[in-house]
Design a protein around this motif. Structure first.
Motif, PDB file in Angstrom:
ATOM      1  N   UNK A  49       0.824  -1.207   0.000  1.00 14.50           N
ATOM      2  CA  UNK A  49       0.000   0.000   0.000  1.00 14.50           C
ATOM      3  C   UNK A  49       0.863   1.266   0.000  1.00 14.50           C
ATOM      4  N   UNK A  50       0.347   2.299  -0.687  1.00  8.82           N
ATOM      5  CA  UNK A  50       1.052   3.590  -0.794  1.00  8.82           C
ATOM      6  C   UNK A  50       0.050   4.724  -0.630  1.00  8.82           C
ATOM      7  N   UNK A  51       0.438   5.726   0.146  1.00  4.49           N
ATOM      8  CA  UNK A  51      -0.349   6.950   0.215  1.00  4.49           C
ATOM      9  C   UNK A  51      -0.190   7.696  -1.108  1.00  4.49           C
ATOM     10  N   UNK A  52      -1.299   8.117  -1.697  1.00  2.00           N
ATOM     11  CA  UNK A  52      -1.254   8.767  -3.013  1.00  2.00           C
ATOM     12  C   UNK A  52      -0.801  10.218  -2.850  1.00  2.00           C
ATOM     13  N   UNK A 381      15.415   9.963  -6.778  1.00  2.00           N
ATOM     14  CA  UNK A 381      15.832   8.844  -5.924  1.00  2.00           C
ATOM     15  C   UNK A 381      15.132   8.887  -4.576  1.00  2.00           C
ATOM     16  N   UNK A 382      14.964  10.086  -4.040  1.00  2.00           N
ATOM     17  CA  UNK A 382      14.281  10.216  -2.748  1.00  2.00           C
ATOM     18  C   UNK A 382      12.831   9.743  -2.889  1.00  2.00           C
ATOM     19  N   UNK A 383      12.186  10.104  -4.001  1.00  2.00           N
ATOM     20  CA  UNK A 383      10.798   9.678  -4.207  1.00  2.00           C
ATOM     21  C   UNK A 383      10.690   8.154  -4.335  1.00  2.00           C
ATOM     22  N   UNK A 384      11.651   7.551  -5.037  1.00  2.00           N
ATOM     23  CA  UNK A 384      11.635   6.085  -5.146  1.00  2.00           C
ATOM     24  C   UNK A 384      11.833   5.449  -3.776  1.00  2.00           C
ATOM     25  N   UNK A 385      12.740   6.036  -2.980  1.00  2.00           N
ATOM     26  CA  UNK A 385      12.978   5.504  -1.629  1.00  2.00           C
ATOM     27  C   UNK A 385      11.755   5.708  -0.739  1.00  2.00           C
ATOM     28  N   UNK A 386      11.012   6.772  -0.982  1.00  2.00           N
ATOM     29  CA  UNK A 386       9.832   7.073  -0.143  1.00  2.00           C
ATOM     30  C   UNK A 386       8.768   5.980  -0.267  1.00  2.00           C
ATOM     31  N   UNK A 387       8.802   5.267  -1.386  1.00  2.00           N
ATOM     32  CA  UNK A 387       7.833   4.170  -1.550  1.00  2.00           C
ATOM     33  C   UNK A 387       7.977   3.140  -0.433  1.00  2.00           C
ATOM     34  N   UNK A 393       5.035   9.501  -4.673  1.00  2.00           N
ATOM     35  CA  UNK A 393       4.959  10.818  -5.309  1.00  2.00           C
ATOM     36  C   UNK A 393       6.104  10.957  -6.296  1.00  2.00           C
ATOM     37  N   UNK A 394       6.157  12.101  -6.987  1.00  2.00           N
ATOM     38  CA  UNK A 394       7.222  12.352  -7.965  1.00  2.00           C
ATOM     39  C   UNK A 394       7.713  13.779  -7.814  1.00  2.00           C
ATOM     40  N   UNK A 395       8.925  14.018  -8.282  1.00  2.00           N
ATOM     41  CA  UNK A 395       9.413  15.399  -8.299  1.00  2.00           C
ATOM     42  C   UNK A 395       8.953  16.106  -9.568  1.00  2.00           C
ATOM     43  N   UNK A 416       2.520  11.273   8.081  1.00  2.00           N
ATOM     44  CA  UNK A 416       3.195  10.112   7.479  1.00  2.00           C
ATOM     45  C   UNK A 416       3.927  10.532   6.198  1.00  2.00           C
ATOM     46  N   UNK A 417       3.275  11.362   5.404  1.00  2.00           N
ATOM     47  CA  UNK A 417       3.875  11.799   4.140  1.00  2.00           C
ATOM     48  C   UNK A 417       5.152  12.593   4.407  1.00  2.00           C
ATOM     49  N   UNK A 418       5.080  13.516   5.348  1.00  2.00           N
ATOM     50  CA  UNK A 418       6.255  14.338   5.670  1.00  2.00           C
ATOM     51  C   UNK A 418       7.378  13.457   6.231  1.00  2.00           C
ATOM     52  N   UNK A 419       7.031  12.539   7.107  1.00  2.00           N
ATOM     53  CA  UNK A 419       8.033  11.636   7.681  1.00  2.00           C
ATOM     54  C   UNK A 419       8.684  10.775   6.611  1.00  2.00           C
ATOM     55  N   UNK A 420       7.865  10.316   5.666  1.00  2.00           N
ATOM     56  CA  UNK A 420       8.393   9.450   4.602  1.00  2.00           C
ATOM     57  C   UNK A 420       9.451  10.197   3.800  1.00  2.00           C
ATOM     58  N   UNK A 421       9.213  11.473   3.522  1.00  2.00           N
ATOM     59  CA  UNK A 421      10.198  12.250   2.761  1.00  2.00           C
ATOM     60  C   UNK A 421      11.473  12.441   3.589  1.00  2.00           C
ATOM     61  N   UNK A 422      11.284  12.725   4.859  1.00  2.00           N
ATOM     62  CA  UNK A 422      12.426  12.878   5.756  1.00  2.00           C
ATOM     63  C   UNK A 422      13.272  11.605   5.778  1.00  2.00           C
TER      64      UNK A 422
END
Ligand SMILES: *Cc1c(COP(=O)(O)O)cnc(C)c1O
Length: 430
Positions: A49-52, A381-387, A393-395, A416-422
């Motif tokens: 599962x992924x947050x959109x 790369x950060x977006x791929x890792x965020x999965x 998401x995408x840049x 959760x979204x902010x943490x995932x990017x961090x």
């Protein structure tokens, strides 16, 4: 990652937009085939599962599988799924046109011209405004203005308006002439404003241009300049429309009524491809005459005003009304602001966060505040890792990560979204 049939067929036969296919088909690529969606969440074939996080490229508003949108779609299908808008009308389109016009103050707009996507909604305004000046006896108004780094879509017409050279540079020779302004100040250098037909702008914020915000009052000042010289103001609200700005439309947030407004992405809540161009009554009137006068607007597509899309768009507008969407959004916008602030404090790689309503761009740089080399594609790369931290998401161009969540998210999901990017930035850059 398991190879499914869909995965294999995709890599063998499909060609994806804005995608280097040798990477996509290469061994290292994390190809993701999405299979299901519910609310703010998407699921791949294996049930991961992924947050959109970018609302399925900025289209989805109230989450996936919304029961009222589903109901509207199925009910309309049982009536009729598609009929031509050339020479006939259809029931949901008739009502939708009126309901869209009612989203603005009385008398602001007179007509709606339907099409299929954001690009065509812009193309309609472009061809219409050129023809308009010919019809009202000012054919010398031929100059089109737009802004540097703007994005208005991908067909040759809309792309000529755009200013992102990475996408369009190759076609420069074939573009029709558009003057790209760096900003409001440059209006003063326009030699003869009475030869300008129109100015195109993304109100409030330029999405593809790294989520750059216009300064406060910019749109109103542009409106004043247009009024002074009789130039038409064309607002591209394909991204900002339907609540993304915190208001129904960004132009309304900025206190401006444009002459044309193009909308698409959120028009159906992200369910069907449908677009609309709002047109002032005065412009519409210029096209009226006998057949022999040749004032007809010759433009249209096979799926113009598709009944399924129109029915779902009507249901989308009812959700706004009956579920107090704009009111509820204000809390979300606050919550997002808090989460972004925290993200900037906690992550040494977050150089800047730019927020416009419920839209956010998060700019990644090195710890000295310097941009990473473009070819490193750090944000990608950060977006791929965020999965791996449940965020999809995408840049956009540059190292800017987009966070544009569906309106149905909870405060926990925003966090959760902010943490995932961090965490993803840590994974990639530490
Ligand atoms: C997405 C977008 C477009 C193009 O819309 P499509 O539906 O992808 O053709 C045009 N302008 C803006 C501001 C957009 O965000």
């Amino acid at each position: 990652m398991k190879m499914t049939k869909a995965f294999e067929l995709d890599r063998q036969f499909s060609w994806h937009p804005f995608t280097q296919m040798s990477e996509w088909c290469g061994d290292g690529e994390e190809v993701l085939i999405l299979a299901r969606g519910q609310g703010a969440w998407l699921e791949d074939e294996q049930g991961q599962r992924y947050l959109d996080g970018n609302s399925s490229i900025w289209t989805n508003l109230h989450g996936h599988g919304h029961p009222r949108l589903r109901e509207a779609l199925l009910t309309q299908f049982d009536q009729v799924e598609h009929v031509s808008y050339l020479g006939t009308g259809n029931v949901p389109a008739s009502f939708l046109a009126k309901e869209l016009i009612d989203l603005w103050e009385p008398g602001a707009f007179g007509r709606i011209f339907f099409s299929d996507n954001g690009t065509t909604a812009i193309e309609v305004a472009l061809k219409m405004v050129i023809q308009y000046w010919q019809l009202v006896g000012q054919p010398e108004r031929t100059q089109i203005l737009a802004f540097e780094n703007a994005y208005h879509g991908d067909t040759m017409g809309a792309a000529s308006l755009g200013g992102v050279s990475l996408f369009q540079g190759r076609f420069d020779h074939y573009r029709f002439p558009v003057r790209h302004l760096s900003g409001l100040e440059e209006l003063a250098t326009v030699q003869d404003p009475h030869q300008v037909a129109a100015v195109f702008i993304e109100p409030g914020v330029q999405g593809v241009n790294e989520m750059r915000l216009w300064s406060e009052g910019m749109l109103a000042a542009l409106r004043a300049w247009c009024d002074q010289y009789g130039v038409k103001l064309i607002a591209d609200e394909v991204m900002t429309g339907f609540g993304r700005s915190g208001h129904m439309f960004a132009s309304q947030k900025e206190g401006v009524i444009p002459d044309f407004v193009a909308v698409a992405k959120g028009l159906t809540g992200g369910v069907m491809p449908l677009a609309a161009t709002f047109i002032r009554e005065e412009i519409f009137n210029a096209f009226l005459g006998t057949f022999e006068e040749q004032k007809t607007f010759y433009y249209g597509h096979s799926y113009t005003a598709n009944p399924l899309g129109c029915a779902v768009a009507r249901a989308n507008l009812r959700i706004f009304q009956e579920e107090n969407v704009l009111e509820r959004l204000q809390g979300h916008i606050q919550c997002l602001q808090g989460a972004l602030q925290q993200l900037q404090e906690n992550s040494p790689w977050v150089y800047q966060v730019r927020q416009y309503g419920f839209i956010a761009g998060i700019e990644i740089r090195d710890t000295n505040g310097k941009r990473f080399p473009v070819e490193k594609r750090v944000a990608r790369k950060v977006c791929l890792a965020a999965r791996r931290h449940q965020l999809l998401t995408r840049p956009v161009a540059g190292d800017v990560i987009i966070l544009m969540l569906p309106y149905c998210v909870t405060p926990d999901e925003i966090q959760l979204a902010a943490n995932a990017i961090n965490q993803a930035a840590q994974d990639i850059l530490e």
